[in-house]
Design an enzyme around this catalytic site. Structure first.
Site, PDB file in Angstrom:
ATOM      1  N   TYR A 134       0.862  -1.178   0.000  1.00  0.00           N
ATOM      2  CA  TYR A 134       0.000   0.000   0.000  1.00  0.00           C
ATOM      3  C   TYR A 134       0.900   1.230   0.000  1.00  0.00           C
ATOM      4  O   TYR A 134       1.364   1.673   1.033  1.00  0.00           O
ATOM      5  CB  TYR A 134      -0.930  -0.016   1.222  1.00  0.00           C
ATOM      6  CG  TYR A 134      -1.793   1.210   1.377  1.00  0.00           C
ATOM      7  CD1 TYR A 134      -2.490   1.738   0.291  1.00  0.00           C
ATOM      8  CD2 TYR A 134      -1.931   1.835   2.610  1.00  0.00           C
ATOM      9  CE1 TYR A 134      -3.282   2.863   0.438  1.00  0.00           C
ATOM     10  CE2 TYR A 134      -2.730   2.954   2.767  1.00  0.00           C
ATOM     11  CZ  TYR A 134      -3.399   3.463   1.678  1.00  0.00           C
ATOM     12  OH  TYR A 134      -4.191   4.588   1.822  1.00  0.00           O
ATOM     13  N   ASP A 138      -2.181  -1.434  -3.931  1.00  0.00           N
ATOM     14  CA  ASP A 138      -2.571  -0.069  -4.265  1.00  0.00           C
ATOM     15  C   ASP A 138      -1.292   0.745  -4.354  1.00  0.00           C
ATOM     16  O   ASP A 138      -0.709   1.093  -3.334  1.00  0.00           O
ATOM     17  CB  ASP A 138      -3.520   0.466  -3.190  1.00  0.00           C
ATOM     18  CG  ASP A 138      -3.924   1.911  -3.444  1.00  0.00           C
ATOM     19  OD1 ASP A 138      -3.439   2.500  -4.424  1.00  0.00           O
ATOM     20  OD2 ASP A 138      -4.732   2.439  -2.651  1.00  0.00           O
TER      21      ASP A 138
END
Length: 282
Positions: A106, A147
């Site tokens: 992330y 992400d």
DNA sequence: ATGCCTATTATTAATAGA
């Protein structure tokens, strides 16, 4: 074998959405981001009932990453990226599953830019590039999924001119992503769908999903030996339209010749290198 | 240029997200 990445935006608030998607999509491996929960509030029991083993690296209120494996226990090989030992943010976890090494990440958002948050994003990206190069050098089959908080090209933004000064699209961030890929990684969705508009995120504001005002932020990068096995790739965009949806939709790939077999009994070890974990997880 | 929306934490407002 199907591998997916999904920024859930709060794993407890989003648990019904996550369980419904797991039942419908039946991924073998899932990388989750933005758990927004400390370790002790990870819904391990509910995921076990759904048939998934898990490793997770939580954090109160923000961040948090996890790797799920259907019918198996992922073998954790790392939590946190090397290079900044006082980094308290839970943004990276890595595990061997079924003969593949999976890095779940992330990447920091980085806004506002310029500023300390953007500097942190740049440093985090540098650390990722260094670690990713080491993974390639190891020769292991690796998927880096998560992400990335980067739209790699103008094709990945509904209105590129509005995003040029944003931390998700500034030239130095696009360059960082390009440099990472140039190490020898393959952007799986782009590999199979060149030139196609693909989004994985739609803002909660301004009816962004209804207008398809989206961004492609969630990516799956493959090490070279996995590229010939890449069979399909897509985004479960309908999930974004569900009740109480995350602002991201799951992105996924399928790999041929990597069968999701049941786990064999194995010896216990006190510590594992990625290579011993891989052989144990095959 | 800013808010819009949503989740979390902690007390009804602040912070972060992208």
């Amino acid at each position: 074998m199907k591998i997916a990445t999904f920024n859930v935006n709060g794993i407890n608030g989003r648990l019904p959405v996550l369980l419904r998607w797991l039942a419908e999509a039946e991924p073998d491996i899932v990388c989750l981001q933005e758990l927004k929960a400390p370790d002790e509030r990870f819904p391990r029991g509910a995921l076990e009932e759904a048939g998934y083993g898990a490793v997770w690296h939580g954090q109160r209120a923000w961040n948090g990453v996890a790797i799920l494996a259907r019918g198996r226990a992922p073998i954790e090989t790392r939590r946190g990226l090397p290079g900044e030992e006082d980094d308290a943010q839970s943004r990276y976890i890595e595990a061997a599953v079924n003969g593949v090494l999976v890095g779940c990440l992330y990447l920091p958002n980085g806004n506002p830019a310029p500023g300390p948050k953007f500097d942190y994003k740049i440093r985090w990206f540098d650390r990722l590039k260094t670690h990713a190069a080491a993974l390639l050098k190891s020769g292991a089959p690796v998927v880096l999924a998560g992400d990335f908080n980067v739209m790699p090209t103008e094709l990945d933004v509904y209105k590129p001119e509005r995003w040029v000064d944003d931390a998700l699209f500034r030239p130095e961030i696009r360059a960082a992503f390009a440099e990472l890929v140039a190490e020898g990684w393959t952007d799986a969705l782009r590999q199979l769908h060149p030139g196609e508009v693909i989004y994985t995120f739609w803002d909660y504001f301004r009816n962004a999903y209804g207008r398809n005002a989206g961004l492609r932020l969630d990516h799956l990068l493959l090490s070279p030996d996995l590229v010939p096995k890449l069979a399909a790739a897509g985004v479960d965009r309908d999930v974004r339209g569900w009740e109480k949806a995350s602002d991201h939709a799951p992105a996924w790939i399928t790999l041929d010749d990597v069968k999701a077999s049941r786990q064999r009994p194995r010896q216990k070890r006190t510590s594992r290198t990625p290579s011993t974990a891989l052989s144990d997880a095959s």
